[in-house]
Scaffold this active site. Structure first.
Site, PDB file in Angstrom:
ATOM      1  N   ASP A  72      41.228  50.917  43.760  1.00  0.00           N
ATOM      2  CA  ASP A  72      42.185  50.832  44.861  1.00  0.00           C
ATOM      3  C   ASP A  72      42.463  49.389  45.251  1.00  0.00           C
ATOM      4  OD1 ASP A  72      39.508  50.659  45.948  1.00  0.00           O
ATOM      5  OD2 ASP A  72      40.366  50.910  47.946  1.00  0.00           O
ATOM      6  N   GLU A 167      37.264  51.676  47.764  1.00  0.00           N
ATOM      7  CA  GLU A 167      36.323  50.634  48.212  1.00  0.00           C
ATOM      8  C   GLU A 167      36.864  49.916  49.428  1.00  0.00           C
ATOM      9  OE1 GLU A 167      34.453  46.581  48.325  1.00  0.00           O
ATOM     10  OE2 GLU A 167      36.556  47.107  48.159  1.00  0.00           O
TER      11      GLU A 167
HETATM   12 ZN   LIG Z   1      37.272  44.260  45.868  1.00  0.00          ZN
END
Ligand SMILES: [Zn+2]
Length: 412
Positions: A72, A167
């Site tokens: 992401d 994340e």
């Molecule tokens: Zn990163």
């Protein structure tokens, strides 16, 4: 450059997993590319995690090593319609991005550009971030995997590849199956400047203070009404002005940081982030904060307070120090890739590596070469990325070299 064109922005407000379904578009591509390399068990699970295994080609008993990156990109700038630009043989001049000429990547802001004159540099085009965080890490792991699959003379133990979603919104390990991953040690490819290695993060608590005032009809409040909002404001005003805040600290200093104030006259809630590299110092900071709040309340008869501290994450160095070979081998790999000096960094924040370390996978963070992340000025040097690939290839060999032949590993 192919990976960054796939929009994989995660969403902090979403409650689904992954937070945005589009992240799987890249993950699916990675699976098919891994399979094309001959990494047969590569697959994407329903939560958006890619797991893959490169089997050992060594006679020795080598610990299983995982390399991990996140698919992401950050919600801070648009990740839609990214047009990566390759600036070959970079001249050293400021780079003006064509889609918004106000966005200029200059040496004044990024002195590192001086060092990469002559490199090939990738940037976005002005309207979006680039997404080298963390697609640089993904590209490097993919390239290393491809190399290792093509050159069987590179001796290595079992290598696990892990690509996670979300994340950037703090959910990168939410649905991770550690058992299935089955790795002994790991490395996140999610660091910055070439040659750097991060083995330390903040330790982090959250604190919530709830102030209860005394409420009456305001018309009959004289001598009785105690306003919780005013107490809350006074607590905040009593915090040290010139120290212990994010705006007055750097390097290894920790802080007390109010992030939310909420309330009505009757009840006021304040939320804080407490941060320090030394976990024991969190309690010291919390005691200080509690004393400030209690002293404030002493002046308000009838007001009461709740004080609640919650653990958020811990400095991964506490775990890594128990397995010194993980960082030592990484340092050696970076040196073999041509860096005489290794920049050891301490992250003033958390990473998936700190979570993974405490989930049982000791996991420092290796450089990817990315700069100015989460912004339209993001850039990365292709040559620096190649150094990260070399580091991975050296690292798997070092783990193999240091492993014992007779089923035991010679861990220093
Ligand atoms: Zn990163």
């Amino acid at each position: 450059m192919k990976y960054v064109q796939i929009d994989t922005q995660s969403d902090p407000l979403s409650t689904s997993q992954p937070t945005t379904i589009k992240q799987k578009n890249l993950s699916q591509l990675l699976v098919s590319e891994l399979k094309a390399m001959g990494v047969e068990d590569a697959h994407l699970d329903e939560w958006g995690y890619v797991y893959a295994t490169i089997p050992s080609n060594s006679e020795k008993q080598v610990p299983v090593i995982c390399f991990c990156s996140h698919v992401d990109t950050a919600p801070d700038a648009s990740g839609t319609g990214i047009k990566p630009l390759l600036h070959k043989n970079y001249s050293g001049e400021d780079i003006t991005l064509p889609d918004d000429e106000k966005i200029i990547i200059s040496k004044k802001d990024f002195p590192y550009l001086e060092k990469i004159q002559g490199h090939d540099i990738i940037t976005a085009s002005g309207n979006t971030l680039l997404g080298s965080d963390d697609k640089a890490g993904i590209a490097e792991i993919m390239d290393a995997a491809n190399y290792i699959m093509q050159y069987p003379e590179i001796k290595h133990g079992t290598i696990k590849i892990l690509f996670t979603p979300d994340e950037e919104v703090g959910k990168g390990t939410a649905k991770l199956d550690m058992q299935k991953l089955g790795a002994d040690f790991g490395y996140t490819m999610d660091g910055g400047e070439a040659g750097s290695l991060e083995d330390e993060t903040f330790s982090a608590d959250g604190v919530q203070i709830i102030v209860h005032g005394v409420i009456t009809h305001p018309g009959a409040g004289k001598g009785k009404l105690v306003n919780a909002l005013k107490i809350g404001a006074e607590i905040l005003a009593s915090l040290p002005a010139n120290k212990l805040s994010p705006e007055t600290t750097e390097g290894r200093e920790g802080f007390i940081h109010p992030v939310r104030l909420d309330g009505i006259a009757e009840k006021c809630t304040i939320e804080f982030l407490i941060r320090d590299f030394d976990t024991a110092q969190l309690a010291t900071k919390e005691t200080l904060l509690k004393t400030i709040a209690e002293n404030t309340l002493d002046n308000y008869t009838g007001a009461t307070m709740e004080f609640k501290a919650t653990e958020q994450y811990r400095n991964m160095k506490e775990i890594l120090d128990q397995h010194p070979q993980v960082v030592e081998y990484a340092k050696e790999a970076i040196q073999r890739a041509g860096f005489s000096e290794i920049k050891m960094e301490s992250i003033r924040g958390g990473t998936d590596g700190s979570k993974l370390s405490f989930m049982g996978l000791p996991c420092p963070n290796l450089f990817t070469g990315m700069h100015a992340i989460h912004s339209k000025k993001e850039f990365v040097s292709v040559q620096d990325m190649n150094k990260a690939v070399e580091t991975i290839v050296h690292l798997v060999q070092i783990w193999e070299e240091r492993s014992g032949a007779s089923g035991t590993t010679s861990i220093p």
